[in-house]
Design a protein around this motif. Sequence first.
Motif, PDB file in Angstrom:
ATOM      1  N   TYR A  84      25.804 155.869  32.431  1.00  0.00           N
ATOM      2  CA  TYR A  84      26.483 155.793  31.283  1.00  0.00           C
ATOM      3  C   TYR A  84      27.686 156.600  30.966  1.00  0.00           C
ATOM      4  N   ARG A  85      28.364 156.095  30.384  1.00  0.00           N
ATOM      5  CA  ARG A  85      30.084 156.806  30.148  1.00  0.00           C
ATOM      6  C   ARG A  85      29.793 157.986  29.501  1.00  0.00           C
ATOM      7  N   ALA A  86      30.433 158.919  29.598  1.00  0.00           N
ATOM      8  CA  ALA A  86      30.363 160.240  28.949  1.00  0.00           C
ATOM      9  C   ALA A  86      31.767 160.737  28.295  1.00  0.00           C
ATOM     10  N   ILE A  87      31.586 161.505  27.157  1.00  0.00           N
ATOM     11  CA  ILE A  87      32.740 162.076  26.574  1.00  0.00           C
ATOM     12  C   ILE A  87      32.492 163.727  26.869  1.00  0.00           C
ATOM     13  N   VAL A  88      33.212 164.454  27.557  1.00  0.00           N
ATOM     14  CA  VAL A  88      32.965 165.772  27.830  1.00  0.00           C
ATOM     15  C   VAL A  88      34.011 166.754  27.193  1.00  0.00           C
ATOM     16  N   GLY A  89      33.753 168.062  27.519  1.00  0.00           N
ATOM     17  CA  GLY A  89      34.463 169.089  26.827  1.00  0.00           C
ATOM     18  C   GLY A  89      36.135 169.132  26.768  1.00  0.00           C
ATOM     19  N   ALA A  90      36.811 169.290  25.869  1.00  0.00           N
ATOM     20  CA  ALA A  90      38.081 169.420  26.100  1.00  0.00           C
ATOM     21  C   ALA A  90      38.605 170.429  26.828  1.00  0.00           C
ATOM     22  N   PRO A  91      39.754 170.537  27.466  1.00  0.00           N
ATOM     23  CA  PRO A  91      40.199 171.721  28.400  1.00  0.00           C
ATOM     24  C   PRO A  91      39.957 173.235  27.551  1.00  0.00           C
ATOM     25  N   LYS A  92      40.371 173.217  26.309  1.00  0.00           N
ATOM     26  CA  LYS A  92      40.068 174.596  25.408  1.00  0.00           C
ATOM     27  C   LYS A  92      38.719 174.616  25.103  1.00  0.00           C
ATOM     28  N   THR A  93      37.841 173.659  25.347  1.00  0.00           N
ATOM     29  CA  THR A  93      36.361 173.889  25.050  1.00  0.00           C
ATOM     30  C   THR A  93      35.676 173.392  26.255  1.00  0.00           C
ATOM     31  N   ALA A  94      36.006 173.629  27.233  1.00  0.00           N
ATOM     32  CA  ALA A  94      35.556 173.082  28.769  1.00  0.00           C
ATOM     33  C   ALA A  94      33.909 173.177  28.710  1.00  0.00           C
ATOM     34  N   THR A  95      33.168 172.080  29.181  1.00  0.00           N
ATOM     35  CA  THR A  95      31.942 172.081  29.561  1.00  0.00           C
ATOM     36  C   THR A  95      31.655 173.059  30.860  1.00  0.00           C
ATOM     37  N   PRO A  96      30.618 173.633  30.612  1.00  0.00           N
ATOM     38  CA  PRO A  96      30.328 174.701  31.856  1.00  0.00           C
ATOM     39  C   PRO A  96      29.384 173.812  32.777  1.00  0.00           C
ATOM     40  N   GLN A  97      29.352 174.376  34.009  1.00  0.00           N
ATOM     41  CA  GLN A  97      28.107 173.867  34.789  1.00  0.00           C
ATOM     42  C   GLN A  97      27.142 174.546  34.575  1.00  0.00           C
ATOM     43  N   GLY A 148      41.365 172.414  36.008  1.00  0.00           N
ATOM     44  CA  GLY A 148      41.845 173.106  36.926  1.00  0.00           C
ATOM     45  C   GLY A 148      40.862 174.116  37.738  1.00  0.00           C
ATOM     46  N   ARG A 149      39.529 173.552  38.056  1.00  0.00           N
ATOM     47  CA  ARG A 149      38.654 174.563  39.000  1.00  0.00           C
ATOM     48  C   ARG A 149      38.623 174.412  40.128  1.00  0.00           C
ATOM     49  N   ASP A 150      39.404 173.290  40.771  1.00  0.00           N
ATOM     50  CA  ASP A 150      39.622 173.341  42.229  1.00  0.00           C
ATOM     51  C   ASP A 150      40.407 174.559  42.799  1.00  0.00           C
ATOM     52  N   ALA A 151      41.573 174.728  42.099  1.00  0.00           N
ATOM     53  CA  ALA A 151      42.331 175.849  42.727  1.00  0.00           C
ATOM     54  C   ALA A 151      41.848 177.310  42.982  1.00  0.00           C
ATOM     55  N   PRO A 152      40.763 177.918  42.085  1.00  0.00           N
ATOM     56  CA  PRO A 152      40.200 179.160  42.553  1.00  0.00           C
ATOM     57  C   PRO A 152      39.311 178.923  43.823  1.00  0.00           C
ATOM     58  N   VAL A 153      38.568 177.837  43.981  1.00  0.00           N
ATOM     59  CA  VAL A 153      38.042 177.687  45.161  1.00  0.00           C
ATOM     60  C   VAL A 153      39.004 177.487  46.455  1.00  0.00           C
ATOM     61  N   PRO A 166      33.207 183.066  46.716  1.00  0.00           N
ATOM     62  CA  PRO A 166      32.731 184.090  45.772  1.00  0.00           C
ATOM     63  C   PRO A 166      32.343 183.585  44.405  1.00  0.00           C
ATOM     64  N   TYR A 167      31.445 184.341  43.635  1.00  0.00           N
ATOM     65  CA  TYR A 167      30.883 183.990  42.553  1.00  0.00           C
ATOM     66  C   TYR A 167      32.253 184.206  41.332  1.00  0.00           C
ATOM     67  N   THR A 168      33.031 185.004  41.673  1.00  0.00           N
ATOM     68  CA  THR A 168      34.357 185.167  40.614  1.00  0.00           C
ATOM     69  C   THR A 168      35.135 183.874  40.841  1.00  0.00           C
ATOM     70  N   ALA A 169      35.148 183.067  41.826  1.00  0.00           N
ATOM     71  CA  ALA A 169      35.939 181.752  41.770  1.00  0.00           C
ATOM     72  C   ALA A 169      35.039 180.680  41.478  1.00  0.00           C
ATOM     73  N   ARG A 170      33.852 180.940  41.047  1.00  0.00           N
ATOM     74  CA  ARG A 170      33.100 179.545  40.578  1.00  0.00           C
ATOM     75  C   ARG A 170      33.178 179.642  39.150  1.00  0.00           C
ATOM     76  N   VAL A 171      34.263 178.883  38.371  1.00  0.00           N
ATOM     77  CA  VAL A 171      34.480 179.181  36.822  1.00  0.00           C
ATOM     78  C   VAL A 171      33.435 178.652  36.035  1.00  0.00           C
ATOM     79  N   GLN A 172      32.895 179.341  35.272  1.00  0.00           N
ATOM     80  CA  GLN A 172      31.874 178.561  34.341  1.00  0.00           C
ATOM     81  C   GLN A 172      30.833 178.205  35.043  1.00  0.00           C
ATOM     82  N   TRP A 173      30.360 178.558  36.145  1.00  0.00           N
ATOM     83  CA  TRP A 173      28.975 178.053  36.974  1.00  0.00           C
ATOM     84  C   TRP A 173      28.088 178.929  36.583  1.00  0.00           C
ATOM     85  N   PHE A 174      26.740 178.249  36.180  1.00  0.00           N
ATOM     86  CA  PHE A 174      25.745 179.134  35.747  1.00  0.00           C
ATOM     87  C   PHE A 174      24.498 177.997  36.288  1.00  0.00           C
TER      88      PHE A 174
END
Length: 446
Positions: free
Chosen positions: A236-249, A414-419, A131-139
């Motif tokens: 290329y290696r990447a630096i992504v958002g910290a957990p408190k400023t997570a990078t959205p999909q 922690g985005r696996d758990a809702p799915v 369900p869409y509600t379990a796809r955290v920050q999925w755009f």
Amino acid sequence: MAVNKAVIGTSIVLALAAPALAETPKPVTPVNLLPPTLQTQTPAPASPVVPPTVAAPAAIPAQPAPAWTLGNASALLAFIQGVGTRGLNPADYGPDALQAAIKAGEGTALNDLATLAFTQLLVDLRDGRTPYTARVQWFIRDPDAATFPTDEMLRKALDSHDIEGVFASVEPTHPDYAALKAALATTKDTVRQQIIKTNMDRWRWLPHDLGKRYVYVNVPEYIVRVVGKGKNIATYRAIVGAPKTATPQLDAQAIGMIIHPTWTIPQSIIKESVGALITNNPAAARARGYTWTGSGKNLSVVQKFGPGNSLGMMKMDMPNPHAIFLHDTPARNLFDRSVRALSHGCIRTDRAVEFAILMSILQADFDPHEAATLFKRGLNDRIPFTEPVQVFINYFTMASNGDGKLNSFADIYGRDAPVIASFAQPRQDKIVTTPAIVVPIEAPGA
């Protein structure tokens, strides 16, 4: 444009070897730009996806369910009973009721049950069961419902009597999906099975085919890839958002490269540190290249381009409502860390000058030396692409590096758990539409 990868690699190395370039080549990784009116906007980092808005159904006379032969219905039942191999639960599609209807013979009851089961299963294989509600920050926008309309696929299945073939035709084409399916068939560990199923479903959230050329970011892997004709052109290696400023999909179209970009500081970073620096030590703030107007809550800050700019020497121009983009960084030592969830949401890209030159060759028909010259000039420049290139920022905790071998990555947000939890619940009937994209309140920083 046909590209000789050996020539590209040699050309980039030669271009980067010029003494005027301040960057030392290493391994490879991707960024975005919004118009000025949106540069101070961003989403709450951990907020869930806004569910899709479903319009009231049009007043259309009810249509009878298509006629199912016993042969077609039996093929559907067999497919449902074996759908566990695709990471789905057969019980979600009423196999017992369908089997009883088959025994009762052709007619209205069989037509209704088989049509409902086919439709629900097609939707889940095409667009994902989560369900869409379990796809955290999925755009990420998924056009598959329009590409493979349910009613057309149903007619095709009934006319061709190839139920399995029609279902298979809507599944993801990316090799990782097939690799996950194969791994599921040989995995006995329940926890690992859940992770495999989760990542299989994530592939269904994406477009059926990602295209001939695209830029692909896998956040948990800390990697950016340039892909052409199904092959990795560069990594290329990447630096992504910290957990408190997570990078959205999200997905976006990159339309160019910004050379020596300026940086409009988001309000969160002004409140966090920059505002205090300007108030307490304005001379130090100016030395860092900050210019500002206003004060207090109305303080607006821009960092001038230059060696100390937080966006480094380039950023990818990829407008999107979340103000997430790929860019360079002056803190290149951070790429040597194994855990690189450190940014305010954007994707910092290693060997960024090389990445920019490669994209200029592929998307702007630039000569590598011509692109390198723009970096050596040290001015704020832009390389427009002759045609946009799609950028996908994904979240896969199990994926391959392009060689077909699957690797597991830490679930940093922690985005696996809702799915996984959603799979344990009965299937939710849903109308498949693209989730509403909400313009965020404040833009993420570097």
